[in-house]
Design an enzyme around this catalytic site. Structure first.
Site: not given
Ligand code: FAD
Length: 304
Positions: A225, A295, A176
């Protein structure tokens, strides 16, 4: 300059959609978060660079949001520009075993694309509700697979507007964690897959989604998480041992189904969530001398 003057000036510089005082609760899976001064969806790379130039000239901060699925936004929101790439940066292309994807594409759509192309490698990431950019930034992973395993390179724009391509070997990716520059906007990436069987890949995806439905509280808003896995253990197990499952502050509750999830039972605020976070950290420390690390990413909590 008044905010109306600033908006008019921005409209002259930027072609994409601009929203003002946009509630970020509508852009996070937790359904929590106050307004962003500006919420901008650039039309293409040139437009993205125009927004970045504009923000630099005007001294405005920028934050790039993915699907807001790992994000806790403060109740006061964010003073600056939130960049949303989900409208323009969602292309996919396959060439042999290599797949290129735009950062605004849903990770689930990339999984489906790879399965259709009979490409194996990321099907166990099905159900992670982020976009490609967020998954790279977080080095998202599940069931023994991480984005880092498949990434070849990322293309990004930094906040001086410079376009860079960085190869996987130059990026430190751990659990992560990615050491890409904090102020960089990922615009696209390439992944290397293996040849697979479409039926088998689809089955793996379905089994993965089933396991998620069984273990995770998917009927209520959450950010997955909340805490990282501590060395040699699971945050969920430690929290469960403290007996905190079901603890509720305001409308935020430690899930009864999965102790590392905090769910929004209705109108939870960021303050409710943070109070639960503190309670969990304190109790786990007291009982196990383990410091749980967040996280989730925080936005809008610094005083400026
Ligand atoms: C029900 C549920 C289950 C989940 N299960 C998992 C799992 O199994 N494993 C896991 O790892 N995570 C899990 N997650 C967490 C999450 O989905 C991941 O961390 C995911 O990768 C975040 O992506 P996002 O596009 O929503 O990023 P955001 O939450 O919008 O942003 C997260 C970070 O990424 C940065 N970011 C986003 N897009 C860009 C870009 N284009 N350029 C630069 N920086 C960027 C943002 O600035 C921020 O710092 C889960 C979440 C939920 C709600």
């Amino acid at each position: 300059m008044t905010s109306m003057d600033l908006l008019n000036k921005m409209k002259q510089a930027v072609r994409g959609g601009i929203l003002t005082r946009e509630p970020l609760a509508g852009h996070t899976t937790w359904r929590i978060g106050g307004p962003a001064d500006f919420y901008v969806s650039p039309k293409d790379l040139e437009d993205l660079r125009s927004v970045i130039d504009f923000s630099r000239q005007e001294g405005l901060r920028c934050f790039v949001i993915g699907r807001g699925s790992n994000l806790l936004v403060s109740d006061e929101g964010f003073r600056g520009i939130v960049l949303d790439l989900s409208e323009a940066f969602r292309h996919t292309a396959a060439s042999g075993l290599r797949v290129t994807a735009g950062s605004g594409l849903l990770l689930g759509d990339l999984v489906d694309f790879c399965i259709r192309k009979r490409l194996k490698g990321i099907e166990k990431l099905a159900g992670i509700p982020g976009c490609v950019g967020g998954a790279i930034r977080m080095n998202a992973g599940a069931f023994g697979v991480e984005v880092a395993d498949r990434l070849e390179w990322v293309r990004l724009v930094d906040f001086s507007g410079t376009l860079l391509q960085i190869h996987r070997e130059q990026i430190l990716m751990k659990y992560r964690f990615t050491d890409l520059p904090a102020d960089a906007v990922i615009i696209e990436a390439e992944f290397r897959m293996e040849r697979g069987d479409a039926g088998e890949l689809a089955r793996t995806r379905e089994e993965t989604l089933k396991k998620r439905r069984e273990k995770q509280p998917l009927s209520l808003p959450s950010a997955g998480s909340v805490f990282k896995r501590p060395a040699g253990d699971y945050a969920g197990r430690l929290i469960e041992e403290t007996g905190l499952k079901g603890l509720r502050i305001g409308d935020a509750m430690i899930s009864k189904k999965h102790a590392n999830f905090i769910v929004n039972c209705g109108f939870a605020t960021a303050v409710d969530v943070l109070r639960l976070v503190e309670e969990v950290q304190e109790r786990v420390h007291r009982m196990f001398q383990v410091d749980l690390e967040l996280e989730i990413q925080l936005l809008g909590f610094d005083p400026s």
